[in-house]
Design an enzyme around this catalytic site. Structure first.
Site, short mmCIF file in Angstrom:
data_model
loop_
_atom_site.label_atom_id
_atom_site.label_comp_id
_atom_site.label_asym_id
_atom_site.label_seq_id
_atom_site.Cartn_x
_atom_site.Cartn_y
_atom_site.Cartn_z
N ASN A 3 -40.76 5.17 -36.60
CA ASN A 3 -40.04 4.13 -35.86
C ASN A 3 -39.21 3.32 -36.85
O ASN A 3 -39.75 2.57 -37.64
CB ASN A 3 -41.07 3.23 -35.14
CG ASN A 3 -40.43 2.01 -34.50
OD1 ASN A 3 -39.21 1.94 -34.34
ND2 ASN A 3 -41.26 1.04 -34.15
N TRP A 4 -37.89 3.51 -36.78
CA TRP A 4 -37.02 2.85 -37.76
C TRP A 4 -36.70 1.40 -37.40
O TRP A 4 -36.07 0.69 -38.17
CB TRP A 4 -35.72 3.66 -37.93
CG TRP A 4 -35.91 4.91 -38.73
CD1 TRP A 4 -37.05 5.33 -39.36
CD2 TRP A 4 -34.92 5.91 -39.01
NE1 TRP A 4 -36.83 6.52 -40.01
CE2 TRP A 4 -35.52 6.89 -39.81
CE3 TRP A 4 -33.57 6.06 -38.66
CZ2 TRP A 4 -34.82 8.02 -40.26
CZ3 TRP A 4 -32.87 7.18 -39.11
CH2 TRP A 4 -33.50 8.15 -39.90
N LYS A 5 -37.05 0.99 -36.18
CA LYS A 5 -36.78 -0.40 -35.75
C LYS A 5 -35.29 -0.72 -35.93
O LYS A 5 -34.46 0.17 -35.78
CB LYS A 5 -37.69 -1.37 -36.50
CG LYS A 5 -39.15 -0.92 -36.45
CD LYS A 5 -40.13 -1.95 -36.91
CE LYS A 5 -41.54 -1.36 -36.80
NZ LYS A 5 -42.58 -2.34 -37.09
N HIS B 181 -43.28 -1.16 -27.36
CA HIS B 181 -43.70 -1.47 -28.73
C HIS B 181 -44.07 -2.95 -28.79
O HIS B 181 -43.49 -3.77 -28.08
CB HIS B 181 -42.57 -1.14 -29.71
CG HIS B 181 -43.00 -1.31 -31.14
ND1 HIS B 181 -42.98 -2.52 -31.77
CD2 HIS B 181 -43.49 -0.42 -32.03
CE1 HIS B 181 -43.44 -2.37 -33.01
NE2 HIS B 181 -43.76 -1.11 -33.19
N GLU C 213 -43.32 -5.23 -30.70
CA GLU C 213 -42.20 -6.15 -30.95
C GLU C 213 -41.39 -6.37 -29.67
O GLU C 213 -40.80 -7.44 -29.47
CB GLU C 213 -41.33 -5.61 -32.10
CG GLU C 213 -42.03 -5.82 -33.44
CD GLU C 213 -41.78 -4.74 -34.48
OE1 GLU C 213 -40.76 -4.01 -34.37
OE2 GLU C 213 -42.59 -4.62 -35.41
N GLY D 251 -46.64 -3.84 -40.12
CA GLY D 251 -45.75 -4.43 -41.12
C GLY D 251 -46.47 -5.41 -42.05
O GLY D 251 -45.83 -6.15 -42.78
N SER E 82 -48.98 -0.02 -40.57
CA SER E 82 -49.03 0.16 -42.03
C SER E 82 -49.55 1.53 -42.47
O SER E 82 -50.25 1.64 -43.47
CB SER E 82 -49.86 -0.96 -42.68
OG SER E 82 -49.26 -2.22 -42.41
N GLY F 40 -43.86 2.87 -39.22
CA GLY F 40 -42.66 2.05 -39.36
C GLY F 40 -42.09 2.16 -40.76
O GLY F 40 -41.44 3.15 -41.11
N GLY F 41 -42.40 1.16 -41.59
CA GLY F 41 -41.83 1.05 -42.94
C GLY F 41 -41.76 2.35 -43.73
O GLY F 41 -40.70 2.71 -44.27
#
Ligand code: PGA
Length: 267
Positions: A14-16, A108, A110, A186, A226, A247-248
């Site tokens: 997930n690149w957000k 998600h 967010e 995150g 994470s 994510g990251g």
């Protein structure tokens, strides 16, 4: 190692709100240069770039599949339940299909936290997207205060009951659930494999009670929060963890390639 993974493994990135079209192209060039192994068995890969980068990602993923045999499904981070209309700022399923996206993230944390996503809107999105033939990755997970108050299972139950449509269990199986404890996203804090497995067992039991044994046995449940190359293997060793929503670490082609490699060891 060879833990049996009856549902295969899905590594989803997930690149957000990161990676415009230029960076997206660069990511794929760098990934190709790392000589990633071709897709094998039931190990699947997907990436969720921002909407503006979807066309580029689909094109690049096709090139990568041709050149290296590594297939990466491309998906959107959100989509409206209506097919078109006066919904400024939104994107619809038919538009996503036109650019070649095949999978969509729904709810998600967010989206829940910053953009008013509720279990009801999650269910409407999921239902409509299933009907349009997408795979839906529905995200659920508790906050830190909910966990500390001992409410993790109650929160998961509420999100599952409110968000999972009945329609997802008819026809081809296209529901993927992603358990993402909000406190682990995150933050560098990962749930321990034991904590994650406990939540995944609860989710699997809920699927069993609601849809029966076969659906429960077939629905992939990903862990997110994470995840990185360092902790992926210990999570995948848990019997009810069928992959990761990352994510990251998915922004770095080397880390992403490494995670696919780790997943392939479970073949
Ligand atoms: P993270 O994000 O891996 O950066 O914690 C996970 C997610 O939000 O899906």
């Amino acid at each position: 190692m060879a833990a049996v993974k009856p549902r295969g493994i899905l590594i989803a990135g997930n690149w957000k709100m990161q990676m415009g079209p230029t960076e997206t192209s660069r990511f794929f060039s760098e990934l190709a240069a790392l000589n990633p192994a071709p897709t094998r068995g039931n190990i699947r890969a997907s990436l969720f770039p921002p909407t503006i980068s979807l066309s580029t990602a689909v094109m690049e993923a096709r090139k990568l599949a041709q050149a290296r045999g590594l297939k990466i499904a491309i998906g959107a981070q959100n989509a409206h339940w209506e097919k078109k209309g006066a919904f400024t700022g939104e994107v619809s399923g038919p538009m996503l299909q036109e650019v070649g996206a095949t999978t969509v993230l729904v709810a998600h944390s967010e989206r829940r936290q910053f953009f008013g996503e509720t279990d009801e809107t999650a269910r409407k999105r999921a239902e409509s997207l299933f009907q349009q033939g997408f795979e839906v990755v529905l995200c659920i997970g508790e906050t830190r205060s909910e966990r500390e108050a001992g409410k993790t299972e109650a929160v998961l139950e509420q999100q599952l009951t409110g968000g999972v449509p009945n329609a997802c269990m008819t026809g081809p199986r296209r529901l993927v659930l992603a358990y993402e404890p909000v406190w682990a996203i995150g933050t560098g804090l990962t749930a321990t494999p034991a904590e994650a497995e406990t939540a995944h067992q609860f989710i699997r039991k809920w699927l069993w009670d609601r849809f029966g044994m076969e659906s429960a046995a077939q629905t992939p449940v990903l862990y997110g929060g994470s995840v990185k190359p360092d902790n992926l293997e210990s999570l995948l060793l848990c019997p009810n963890i069928d992959g990761a929503l990352v994510g990251g670490a998915s922004l770095d082609p080397a880390d992403y390639a490494q995670m696919l490699k780790i997943a392939a060891q479970f073949l």
